[in-house]
Write a protein that holds these residues in place. Structure first.
Motif, PDB file in Angstrom:
ATOM      1  N   GLU A   3      30.608  27.967  17.875  1.00 49.34           N
ATOM      2  CA  GLU A   3      30.377  26.533  18.076  1.00 49.34           C
ATOM      3  C   GLU A   3      28.959  26.292  18.581  1.00 49.34           C
ATOM      4  O   GLU A   3      28.281  25.360  18.149  1.00 49.34           O
ATOM      5  CB  GLU A   3      31.371  25.944  19.080  1.00 49.34           C
ATOM      6  CG  GLU A   3      32.736  25.672  18.512  1.00 49.34           C
ATOM      7  CD  GLU A   3      33.660  25.053  19.550  1.00 49.34           C
ATOM      8  OE1 GLU A   3      34.804  24.822  19.182  1.00 49.34           O
ATOM      9  OE2 GLU A   3      33.235  24.814  20.705  1.00 49.34           O
ATOM     10  N   PHE A 144      25.838  13.537  23.279  1.00 51.53           N
ATOM     11  CA  PHE A 144      27.277  13.743  23.271  1.00 51.53           C
ATOM     12  C   PHE A 144      27.598  15.224  23.100  1.00 51.53           C
ATOM     13  O   PHE A 144      28.462  15.784  23.785  1.00 51.53           O
ATOM     14  CB  PHE A 144      27.905  12.919  22.138  1.00 51.53           C
ATOM     15  CG  PHE A 144      29.331  13.279  21.838  1.00 51.53           C
ATOM     16  CD1 PHE A 144      29.666  14.044  20.729  1.00 51.53           C
ATOM     17  CD2 PHE A 144      30.347  12.872  22.684  1.00 51.53           C
ATOM     18  CE1 PHE A 144      30.972  14.380  20.477  1.00 51.53           C
ATOM     19  CE2 PHE A 144      31.660  13.212  22.425  1.00 51.53           C
ATOM     20  CZ  PHE A 144      31.978  13.983  21.321  1.00 51.53           C
ATOM     21  N   LEU A 145      26.888  15.876  22.150  1.00 53.63           N
ATOM     22  CA  LEU A 145      27.125  17.303  21.934  1.00 53.63           C
ATOM     23  C   LEU A 145      26.771  18.114  23.173  1.00 53.63           C
ATOM     24  O   LEU A 145      27.500  19.043  23.549  1.00 53.63           O
ATOM     25  CB  LEU A 145      26.308  17.798  20.738  1.00 53.63           C
ATOM     26  CG  LEU A 145      26.749  17.285  19.355  1.00 53.63           C
ATOM     27  CD1 LEU A 145      25.789  17.804  18.283  1.00 53.63           C
ATOM     28  CD2 LEU A 145      28.164  17.681  19.052  1.00 53.63           C
ATOM     29  N   SER A 147      26.774  17.045  26.329  1.00 51.16           N
ATOM     30  CA  SER A 147      27.769  16.824  27.387  1.00 51.16           C
ATOM     31  C   SER A 147      29.093  17.477  27.024  1.00 51.16           C
ATOM     32  O   SER A 147      29.779  18.047  27.883  1.00 51.16           O
ATOM     33  CB  SER A 147      27.938  15.320  27.667  1.00 51.16           C
ATOM     34  OG  SER A 147      28.457  14.677  26.525  1.00 51.16           O
ATOM     35  N   SER A 148      29.449  17.416  25.726  1.00 57.26           N
ATOM     36  CA  SER A 148      30.686  18.082  25.302  1.00 57.26           C
ATOM     37  C   SER A 148      30.572  19.580  25.527  1.00 57.26           C
ATOM     38  O   SER A 148      31.494  20.240  25.996  1.00 57.26           O
ATOM     39  CB  SER A 148      30.961  17.811  23.812  1.00 57.26           C
ATOM     40  OG  SER A 148      31.191  16.448  23.591  1.00 57.26           O
ATOM     41  N   TYR A 149      29.394  20.110  25.181  1.00 55.22           N
ATOM     42  CA  TYR A 149      29.149  21.531  25.376  1.00 55.22           C
ATOM     43  C   TYR A 149      29.216  21.891  26.852  1.00 55.22           C
ATOM     44  O   TYR A 149      29.828  22.884  27.244  1.00 55.22           O
ATOM     45  CB  TYR A 149      27.782  21.880  24.772  1.00 55.22           C
ATOM     46  CG  TYR A 149      27.449  23.351  24.863  1.00 55.22           C
ATOM     47  CD1 TYR A 149      28.042  24.283  24.017  1.00 55.22           C
ATOM     48  CD2 TYR A 149      26.552  23.820  25.822  1.00 55.22           C
ATOM     49  CE1 TYR A 149      27.749  25.623  24.112  1.00 55.22           C
ATOM     50  CE2 TYR A 149      26.248  25.165  25.928  1.00 55.22           C
ATOM     51  CZ  TYR A 149      26.850  26.072  25.065  1.00 55.22           C
ATOM     52  OH  TYR A 149      26.542  27.374  25.168  1.00 55.22           O
ATOM     53  N   ASN A 151      30.816  20.247  29.143  1.00 52.62           N
ATOM     54  CA  ASN A 151      32.214  20.106  29.616  1.00 52.62           C
ATOM     55  C   ASN A 151      33.080  21.286  29.183  1.00 52.62           C
ATOM     56  O   ASN A 151      33.955  21.726  29.920  1.00 52.62           O
ATOM     57  CB  ASN A 151      32.817  18.804  29.086  1.00 52.62           C
ATOM     58  CG  ASN A 151      32.225  17.590  29.774  1.00 52.62           C
ATOM     59  OD1 ASN A 151      31.726  17.702  30.868  1.00 52.62           O
ATOM     60  ND2 ASN A 151      32.313  16.448  29.108  1.00 52.62           N
ATOM     61  N   VAL A 152      32.792  21.787  27.975  1.00 54.92           N
ATOM     62  CA  VAL A 152      33.586  22.917  27.497  1.00 54.92           C
ATOM     63  C   VAL A 152      33.300  24.164  28.325  1.00 54.92           C
ATOM     64  O   VAL A 152      34.206  24.921  28.669  1.00 54.92           O
ATOM     65  CB  VAL A 152      33.283  23.169  25.987  1.00 54.92           C
ATOM     66  CG1 VAL A 152      33.859  24.504  25.532  1.00 54.92           C
ATOM     67  CG2 VAL A 152      33.840  22.027  25.150  1.00 54.92           C
TER      68      VAL A 152
END
Length: 153
Positions: A3, A144-145, A147-149, A151-152
């Protein structure tokens, strides 16, 4: 990791698109500058032709005055000089007419160039706005990517 690799590839792709868009913007600015220079050149030619028309009008007035003085001196000399003055006057009127026609054509060309320039400028502004909107969307997506990254992990 897969990812992360995909996200990195997407970010790189977005950065390439951003660079491409920036290059296009530079090209558009260069096109605008060339068009502005063309309009400027047309305006200079228009001013030159206007001065030439004024000069021809003054010459025409001078020729008419000269013809009147010659008529007053003697009838014989007045007749011959009047013919010469009328011939010169006709040439000057023809030149003046030609120059006025050319001046009108230059004005029309200038107006057409300005309309095309305004249309192209508006198109470029619209494209720039669209590009900026796309850039913002891409930046938001990258955020977004990220922050998503984050958060993951």
């Amino acid at each position: 990791q897969e990812e992360k690799k995909q996200l990195t590839l997407k970010v790189e792709e977005l950065e390439r698109k951003l660079e491409t868009t920036s290059a296009q913007n530079i090209e558009f600015l260069q096109v605008i500058a060339k068009r502005e220079e063309s309009i400027h050149q047309c305006q200079l030619r228009l001013e030159e032709k206007t001065r030439e028309c004024s000069s021809l009008a003054r010459q025409l007035e001078m020729a008419i005055e000269d013809a009147k003085r010659q008529v007053e001196q003697t009838r014989e000399r007045a007749t011959s000089r009047e013919r010469a003055a009328q011939s010169k006057m006709l040439d000057l009127e023809t030149q003046l007419s030609r120059n006025k026609t050319e001046l009108n054509q230059l004005r029309r060309n200038k107006d057409d160039a300005e309309r095309r320039y305004e249309s192209r400028l508006q198109d470029l502004k619209d494209r720039l706005e669209q590009s900026e909107s796309t850039n913002r969307s891409m930046q938001n997506y990258v955020q977004f990517l990220k922050s998503s990254y984050a958060n993951v992990f």
